[in-house]
Write a protein that holds these residues in place. Structure first.
Motif, PDB file in Angstrom:
ATOM      1  N   GLN A 213      54.198  72.467  18.328  1.00  0.00           N
ATOM      2  CA  GLN A 213      53.340  73.554  18.784  1.00  0.00           C
ATOM      3  C   GLN A 213      53.880  73.974  20.140  1.00  0.00           C
ATOM      4  N   VAL A 214      54.103  75.273  20.330  1.00  0.00           N
ATOM      5  CA  VAL A 214      54.658  75.791  21.575  1.00  0.00           C
ATOM      6  C   VAL A 214      53.562  75.798  22.637  1.00  0.00           C
ATOM      7  N   LEU A 215      53.846  75.164  23.780  1.00  0.00           N
ATOM      8  CA  LEU A 215      52.896  75.128  24.887  1.00  0.00           C
ATOM      9  C   LEU A 215      53.214  76.209  25.911  1.00  0.00           C
ATOM     10  N   ASP A 216      54.521  76.420  26.176  1.00  0.00           N
ATOM     11  CA  ASP A 216      54.929  77.387  27.187  1.00  0.00           C
ATOM     12  C   ASP A 216      56.389  77.762  26.931  1.00  0.00           C
ATOM     13  N   THR A 217      56.759  78.982  27.294  1.00  0.00           N
ATOM     14  CA  THR A 217      58.156  79.408  27.152  1.00  0.00           C
ATOM     15  C   THR A 217      58.615  80.107  28.424  1.00  0.00           C
ATOM     16  N   SER A 218      59.917  80.037  28.676  1.00  0.00           N
ATOM     17  CA  SER A 218      60.509  80.803  29.776  1.00  0.00           C
ATOM     18  C   SER A 218      61.857  81.327  29.300  1.00  0.00           C
ATOM     19  N   GLN A 219      62.187  82.539  29.741  1.00  0.00           N
ATOM     20  CA  GLN A 219      63.449  83.171  29.336  1.00  0.00           C
ATOM     21  C   GLN A 219      64.306  83.378  30.569  1.00  0.00           C
ATOM     22  N   ASN A 220      65.613  83.106  30.422  1.00  0.00           N
ATOM     23  CA  ASN A 220      66.546  83.265  31.528  1.00  0.00           C
ATOM     24  C   ASN A 220      67.707  84.112  31.045  1.00  0.00           C
ATOM     25  N   LYS A 221      67.849  85.292  31.609  1.00  0.00           N
ATOM     26  CA  LYS A 221      68.923  86.206  31.210  1.00  0.00           C
ATOM     27  C   LYS A 221      69.770  86.519  32.431  1.00  0.00           C
ATOM     28  N   THR A 222      71.069  86.196  32.354  1.00  0.00           N
ATOM     29  CA  THR A 222      71.996  86.564  33.422  1.00  0.00           C
ATOM     30  C   THR A 222      72.919  87.647  32.884  1.00  0.00           C
ATOM     31  N   ALA A 223      73.620  88.315  33.755  1.00  0.00           N
ATOM     32  CA  ALA A 223      74.416  89.489  33.388  1.00  0.00           C
ATOM     33  C   ALA A 223      75.482  89.207  32.336  1.00  0.00           C
ATOM     34  N   GLN A 224      76.185  88.107  32.428  1.00  0.00           N
ATOM     35  CA  GLN A 224      77.305  87.892  31.532  1.00  0.00           C
ATOM     36  C   GLN A 224      77.048  86.837  30.462  1.00  0.00           C
ATOM     37  N   ARG A 225      75.842  86.316  30.375  1.00  0.00           N
ATOM     38  CA  ARG A 225      75.562  85.280  29.376  1.00  0.00           C
ATOM     39  C   ARG A 225      74.425  85.717  28.474  1.00  0.00           C
TER      40      ARG A 225
ATOM     41  N   MET B  12      70.832  85.333  26.540  1.00  0.00           N
ATOM     42  CA  MET B  12      69.530  84.872  27.010  1.00  0.00           C
ATOM     43  C   MET B  12      69.297  83.431  26.560  1.00  0.00           C
ATOM     44  N   ILE B  13      68.773  82.624  27.479  1.00  0.00           N
ATOM     45  CA  ILE B  13      68.427  81.237  27.165  1.00  0.00           C
ATOM     46  C   ILE B  13      66.900  81.143  27.174  1.00  0.00           C
ATOM     47  N   ILE B  14      66.345  80.580  26.113  1.00  0.00           N
ATOM     48  CA  ILE B  14      64.899  80.414  26.008  1.00  0.00           C
ATOM     49  C   ILE B  14      64.592  78.923  26.056  1.00  0.00           C
ATOM     50  N   LYS B  15      63.761  78.542  27.014  1.00  0.00           N
ATOM     51  CA  LYS B  15      63.312  77.144  27.110  1.00  0.00           C
ATOM     52  C   LYS B  15      61.864  77.119  26.660  1.00  0.00           C
TER      53      LYS B  15
ATOM     54  N   THR C  15      53.514  63.148  16.695  1.00  0.00           N
ATOM     55  CA  THR C  15      53.521  62.027  17.629  1.00  0.00           C
ATOM     56  C   THR C  15      52.758  62.318  18.919  1.00  0.00           C
ATOM     57  N   GLY C  16      52.576  63.598  19.234  1.00  0.00           N
ATOM     58  CA  GLY C  16      51.875  63.968  20.463  1.00  0.00           C
ATOM     59  C   GLY C  16      52.777  64.063  21.679  1.00  0.00           C
ATOM     60  N   SER C  17      54.071  63.712  21.532  1.00  0.00           N
ATOM     61  CA  SER C  17      54.974  63.750  22.688  1.00  0.00           C
ATOM     62  C   SER C  17      55.335  65.200  23.032  1.00  0.00           C
ATOM     63  N   VAL C  18      55.532  65.443  24.322  1.00  0.00           N
ATOM     64  CA  VAL C  18      55.872  66.774  24.817  1.00  0.00           C
ATOM     65  C   VAL C  18      57.334  66.760  25.245  1.00  0.00           C
ATOM     66  N   VAL C  19      58.120  67.721  24.717  1.00  0.00           N
ATOM     67  CA  VAL C  19      59.543  67.822  25.053  1.00  0.00           C
ATOM     68  C   VAL C  19      59.876  69.285  25.352  1.00  0.00           C
ATOM     69  N   GLU C  20      61.085  69.497  25.893  1.00  0.00           N
ATOM     70  CA  GLU C  20      61.536  70.860  26.135  1.00  0.00           C
ATOM     71  C   GLU C  20      62.727  71.142  25.219  1.00  0.00           C
ATOM     72  N   LEU C  21      62.635  72.221  24.465  1.00  0.00           N
ATOM     73  CA  LEU C  21      63.726  72.639  23.579  1.00  0.00           C
ATOM     74  C   LEU C  21      64.387  73.864  24.180  1.00  0.00           C
ATOM     75  N   THR C  22      65.700  73.985  23.988  1.00  0.00           N
ATOM     76  CA  THR C  22      66.440  75.131  24.502  1.00  0.00           C
ATOM     77  C   THR C  22      67.055  75.890  23.334  1.00  0.00           C
TER      78      THR C  22
END
Length: 188
Positions: A21-33, A35-38, A46-53
């Protein structure tokens, strides 16, 4: 399929065989790369919280989560029995899957049971719940420092810290996310 750019808080996805289940997202876009979504996600099994990229445009499989209101019937030893109030279907959920939730559930209460296909993932409790105080330490006269608290036991057996004015037999409101005192019910 949904794109990683469309991930929002509250969505459920299936990724690498895990249900999140998604808790929060952030997007990072730089000029030459690209977009990366975390995405900060909670594993629903299991209830564990992790960060996916993810990289912008990645395809993800949405997961359809089913929620049904069910009544807590009784404790069957190793499991808790719930009943669907519409179909009268009964299910058992192992106690090991409900360790925290059992602190706030009493028989005959209505809870939301969460399913993925036919798999039971757990129980969602309301954010706050009212429970009766069955035992409370006596308040010590003169012990009135700021936010002075004492120990109390709730009808479910859960131990909690409450203000000095709370007495046995009163109904208190408890926050189910952290198990802390959140107020008391006013007499009607």
């Amino acid at each position: 399929m949904i794109q990683s750019n469309d991930l929002r808080s509250g969505m459920s996805i299936l990724h690498e065989g895990n249900l999140y289940q998604v808790l929060d997202t952030s997007q990072n876009k730089t000029a030459q790369r690209q977009m990366i979504i975390k995405a900060k996600v909670k594993n629903m099994r299991t209830g564990s919280v992790v960060e996916l990229t993810f990289i912008g445009g990645d395809k993800l499989q949405p997961a359809h989560i089913d929620k049904r209101d069910m009544q807590f019937l009784y404790d069957a030893g190793e499991a808790i029995v719930f009943m669907d109030e519409e179909s009268y279907e009964q299910i058992e959920i192992p106690k090991s899957q409900l360790e925290w939730e059992l602190n706030f559930m009493k028989e005959n209460s209505i809870v939301t049971v969460v399913f993925y296909e036919s798999e039971v993932l757990g129980v969602n409790l309301p954010e706050k719940i009212s429970l009766e105080v069955t035992e409370a330490e006596p308040a010590v006269k003169g012990d009135t420092a700021t936010n002075a608290q004492k120990n109390a036991k709730l009808e479910t057996g859960f131990d909690i810290r409450v203000p000095l004015f709370i007495e046995q037999g009163q109904i208190v409101i408890v926050n189910t996310t952290d198990g802390k005192y959140a107020g008391r019910e006013q007499k009607r």
